[in-house]
Design a protein around this motif. Sequence first.
Motif, short mmCIF file in Angstrom:
data_model
loop_
_atom_site.label_atom_id
_atom_site.label_comp_id
_atom_site.label_asym_id
_atom_site.label_seq_id
_atom_site.Cartn_x
_atom_site.Cartn_y
_atom_site.Cartn_z
N LEU A 122 0.81 -1.22 0.00
CA LEU A 122 0.00 0.00 0.00
C LEU A 122 0.84 1.26 0.00
N THR A 123 2.11 1.18 0.45
CA THR A 123 2.94 2.37 0.58
C THR A 123 3.11 3.09 -0.76
N VAL A 124 3.19 2.35 -1.86
CA VAL A 124 3.44 2.97 -3.16
C VAL A 124 2.28 3.89 -3.56
N PRO A 125 1.05 3.40 -3.72
CA PRO A 125 -0.01 4.30 -4.16
C PRO A 125 -0.37 5.37 -3.13
N VAL A 126 -0.25 5.03 -1.83
CA VAL A 126 -0.60 6.02 -0.80
C VAL A 126 0.39 7.18 -0.84
N ALA A 127 1.69 6.90 -0.85
CA ALA A 127 2.68 7.96 -0.88
C ALA A 127 2.57 8.79 -2.15
N LEU A 128 2.47 8.13 -3.29
CA LEU A 128 2.40 8.87 -4.55
C LEU A 128 1.19 9.79 -4.59
N ALA A 129 0.06 9.31 -4.09
CA ALA A 129 -1.14 10.14 -4.08
C ALA A 129 -1.00 11.32 -3.13
N ALA A 130 -0.44 11.09 -1.96
CA ALA A 130 -0.30 12.17 -0.98
C ALA A 130 0.73 13.21 -1.43
N TRP A 131 1.78 12.74 -2.12
CA TRP A 131 2.79 13.68 -2.63
C TRP A 131 2.27 14.51 -3.79
N SER A 157 8.71 -4.74 -2.08
CA SER A 157 9.32 -3.88 -3.10
C SER A 157 8.93 -2.41 -3.07
N PRO A 158 8.15 -1.92 -2.11
CA PRO A 158 7.65 -0.55 -2.24
C PRO A 158 8.72 0.53 -2.28
N VAL A 159 9.78 0.40 -1.50
CA VAL A 159 10.80 1.46 -1.49
C VAL A 159 11.51 1.51 -2.84
N ARG A 160 11.84 0.34 -3.40
CA ARG A 160 12.47 0.32 -4.71
C ARG A 160 11.56 0.93 -5.77
N ARG A 161 10.28 0.59 -5.72
CA ARG A 161 9.33 1.11 -6.70
C ARG A 161 9.19 2.63 -6.61
N LEU A 162 9.19 3.17 -5.41
CA LEU A 162 9.08 4.62 -5.25
C LEU A 162 10.33 5.32 -5.78
N ILE A 163 11.49 4.75 -5.52
CA ILE A 163 12.72 5.34 -6.04
C ILE A 163 12.73 5.28 -7.57
N GLU A 164 12.32 4.17 -8.14
CA GLU A 164 12.27 4.07 -9.59
C GLU A 164 11.22 4.98 -10.20
N ALA A 165 10.22 5.37 -9.39
CA ALA A 165 9.22 6.33 -9.86
C ALA A 165 9.74 7.75 -9.85
N GLY A 166 10.88 7.99 -9.18
CA GLY A 166 11.47 9.33 -9.17
C GLY A 166 11.82 9.88 -7.81
#
Length: 307
Positions: A122-131, A157-166
């Motif tokens: 859940l960390t990936v979509p939650v963080a991206l949406a809040a940012w 994998s959420p931390v890696r995915r967020l870094i790869e997202a930018g």
Amino acid sequence: MTAAALPHDPLWPRAGNWPAPDAGDGPIDLALVGVPTWRTSLSPTGAHGTPAAIREALPRYTTALMPDRSVFRRPQREMTIADFGDVTDPDGAEGEARTRNLVAEAARRARLTVALGGDNSLTVPVALAAWGNALDTAGLVTLDAHYDLRDGVSNGSPVRRLIEAGLSGRRVVQIGIADFANSREYASRAAHYGITVVHRDELHHERITDVMAEALEIAGAAGGPVHVDLDLDVCDRAVVPGCPGSLPGGISAWELRRAARAAGADPQVRSVDLAEVDVAADAPDGRTVRLAALCVLEVAAGLATRP
């Protein structure tokens, strides 16, 4: 005893049972969103049942701080807390899109959004949406026994995915990384990304409030919004038997609660998630879910101290 069977005392008002947001644009201090992710978990989990369990546990507590330190208040008024409900089937690409839509709406209307997981995906979509559009200045703080830098799409994998997202790895701080729960390869990956890592052993010599203050400073160095991931498996397994990835020797419940309050108090923190609690594996006394519920209240208590 279920929440419905709890005794009524008008002098002991209970937490939880917060209403859905109204249709207007009135101020909301804290928004709750349930994100019951579980399908990509690396271990069998019943984490999709956890948001409902946390809501059921909240009325076991009040909103009062002791000794006589007030209820959740903003200047001149009570805090406004709204429950935006759960994302339906939040796993997969379509589920993540639904999650981002609901969290974005909550983040637009509230000063702080708390997402009730669900596994750590859940960390990936939650963080991206809040940012929102501030990914280039955003920061991330995790309290987690694991790096969460694995390949693929999973709760690992959420931390890696967020870094790869930018997201810049230099604005990522990971607190509580444990021995015998990770690999040299992922440690090297964290170093390559520039992540600041605070190992579990280091916390024996540092106050968690000091560690959080430094972590939030690093994550917020570019002036952007910060997301805090509270993965409860950072705690000692005796404290969180409902976390499949927890180890003996993790941090204490008190330390996690202090970290949650510190997150709520920091003006740059726009969102917090609670992850990796499998309600189906919890102890009969519900200690893991009850700790998660207390973290919600600690975040709110921190928010009440913001300017």
